[in-house]
Design a protein around this motif. Structure first.
Motif, mmCIF file in Angstrom:
data_model
loop_
_atom_site.group_PDB
_atom_site.id
_atom_site.type_symbol
_atom_site.label_atom_id
_atom_site.label_comp_id
_atom_site.label_asym_id
_atom_site.label_seq_id
_atom_site.Cartn_x
_atom_site.Cartn_y
_atom_site.Cartn_z
ATOM 1 N N GLN A 83 0.832 -1.207 0.000
ATOM 2 C CA GLN A 83 0.000 0.000 0.000
ATOM 3 C C GLN A 83 0.867 1.257 0.000
ATOM 4 O O GLN A 83 0.589 2.225 -0.721
ATOM 5 N N ALA A 84 1.921 1.233 0.811
ATOM 6 C CA ALA A 84 2.804 2.393 0.882
ATOM 7 C C ALA A 84 3.566 2.588 -0.424
ATOM 8 O O ALA A 84 3.761 3.724 -0.882
ATOM 9 N N LEU A 85 3.995 1.499 -1.042
ATOM 10 C CA LEU A 85 4.688 1.587 -2.322
ATOM 11 C C LEU A 85 3.756 2.138 -3.403
ATOM 12 O O LEU A 85 4.164 2.980 -4.214
ATOM 13 N N ALA A 86 2.521 1.657 -3.412
ATOM 14 C CA ALA A 86 1.552 2.141 -4.397
ATOM 15 C C ALA A 86 1.277 3.626 -4.212
ATOM 16 O O ALA A 86 1.193 4.385 -5.195
ATOM 17 N N ALA A 87 1.144 4.062 -2.969
ATOM 18 C CA ALA A 87 0.897 5.476 -2.700
ATOM 19 C C ALA A 87 2.093 6.332 -3.096
ATOM 20 O O ALA A 87 1.933 7.439 -3.622
ATOM 21 N N THR A 88 3.293 5.812 -2.883
ATOM 22 C CA THR A 88 4.497 6.553 -3.254
ATOM 23 C C THR A 88 4.630 6.661 -4.761
ATOM 24 O O THR A 88 4.989 7.718 -5.297
ATOM 25 N N ALA A 89 4.322 5.573 -5.469
ATOM 26 C CA ALA A 89 4.365 5.610 -6.929
ATOM 27 C C ALA A 89 3.346 6.599 -7.474
ATOM 28 O O ALA A 89 3.627 7.365 -8.412
#
Length: 252
Positions: free
Chosen positions: A175-181
């Motif tokens: 989730q954090a990676l998706a939000a950062t992307a």
């Protein structure tokens, strides 16, 4: 489709165990490019414990035979590293905040604390037309800082996800990676992309086992750089087949 860049550090480290010249770093580079890899990544460190300076120049020559493939050089932006990059002029340089003694990259940039270093180094690379990516942690607030210092892309550090993808924490990291992307794609850029968002790369501890969930959850990734995982798989499958399987996953 997300591009696959094969990191050859593990191949070089195996070669360096013996003074026999094999496995050949340039030979494996040709093999993975012939199998469909979109590029080659190397991270030459000052002690040359895996990739050597000579490898960088030899790989540059190999890539002349593959005009569609990209060369990505990773490293801490010391004067010695920047001078090496300026001689080779790769398509992309990825700045990482590594201490020379680190075994591998294990955290992203504190961009605010290194603003002058990064701005100066990025400007130096842009003068030669080299795309710059910054290695960052999974934090949606960071891409805007990367854009502010002039970066063209960010590379998401996926190590924490790779270490926990079978655990509940793995979903949190995704989730954090998706939000950062997503934040990177919407970050205002001040230079080469004409105001568009930042490009997104990703890498570290991505494998055939955990890559499918990453691809499904994190959209808009331009490139993944994979070395240790694909080399481990190649011991069983062979490099050509390992490249094909990673490309199949990236194709969705």
């Amino acid at each position: 489709m997300t591009k696959l860049s094969v990191n050859l550090n593990a191949v070089a480290q195996l070669r360096n165990r013996r003074d026999v010249g094999w496995p050949s770093v340039t030979g494996i580079a040709r093999l993975v490019l012939d199998a469909g890899a979109a590029g080659i990544t190397v991270h030459p460190r000052p002690d040359e414990r895996h990739i050597r300076r000579t490898d960088v120049f030899e790989l540059h020559e190999v890539l002349r035979d593959y005009p569609e493939a990209e060369f990505n050089i990773e490293g801490y932006p010391s004067n010695d590293f920047l001078a090496l990059v300026e001689k080779v002029k790769p398509h992309q340089v990825t700045f990482v905040p590594d201490d020379p003694a680190q075994a591998t990259s294990d955290h992203g940039w504190d961009i605010g604390g290194n603003e002058e270093l990064l701005t100066t180094s990025i400007t130096r690379m842009h003068a030669l037309g080299i795309r710059v990516s910054l290695f960052i942690d999974e934090d949606p607030g960071v891409p805007a800082l990367a854009a502010a210092v002039g970066a063209d892309r960010v590379e998401l550090y996926t190590g924490p996800y790779g270490a926990t993808f079978r655990l509940p924490e793995g979903a949190m990291h995704l989730q954090a990676l998706a939000a950062t992307a997503s934040a990177a794609k919407s970050a205002a850029h001040n230079a080469s992309t004409g105001g568009a968002g930042l490009g997104v790369n990703a890498g570290h501890d991505l494998t055939l086992e955990n890559l499918p969930a990453f691809v499904a959850a994190v959209s808009g990734v331009d490139e993944v750089s994979i070395g240790h995982g694909i080399t481990a798989d190649a011991l069983v499958l062979g490099f050509a087949e390992a490249v094909r399987r990673y490309r199949d996953v990236l194709a969705g």
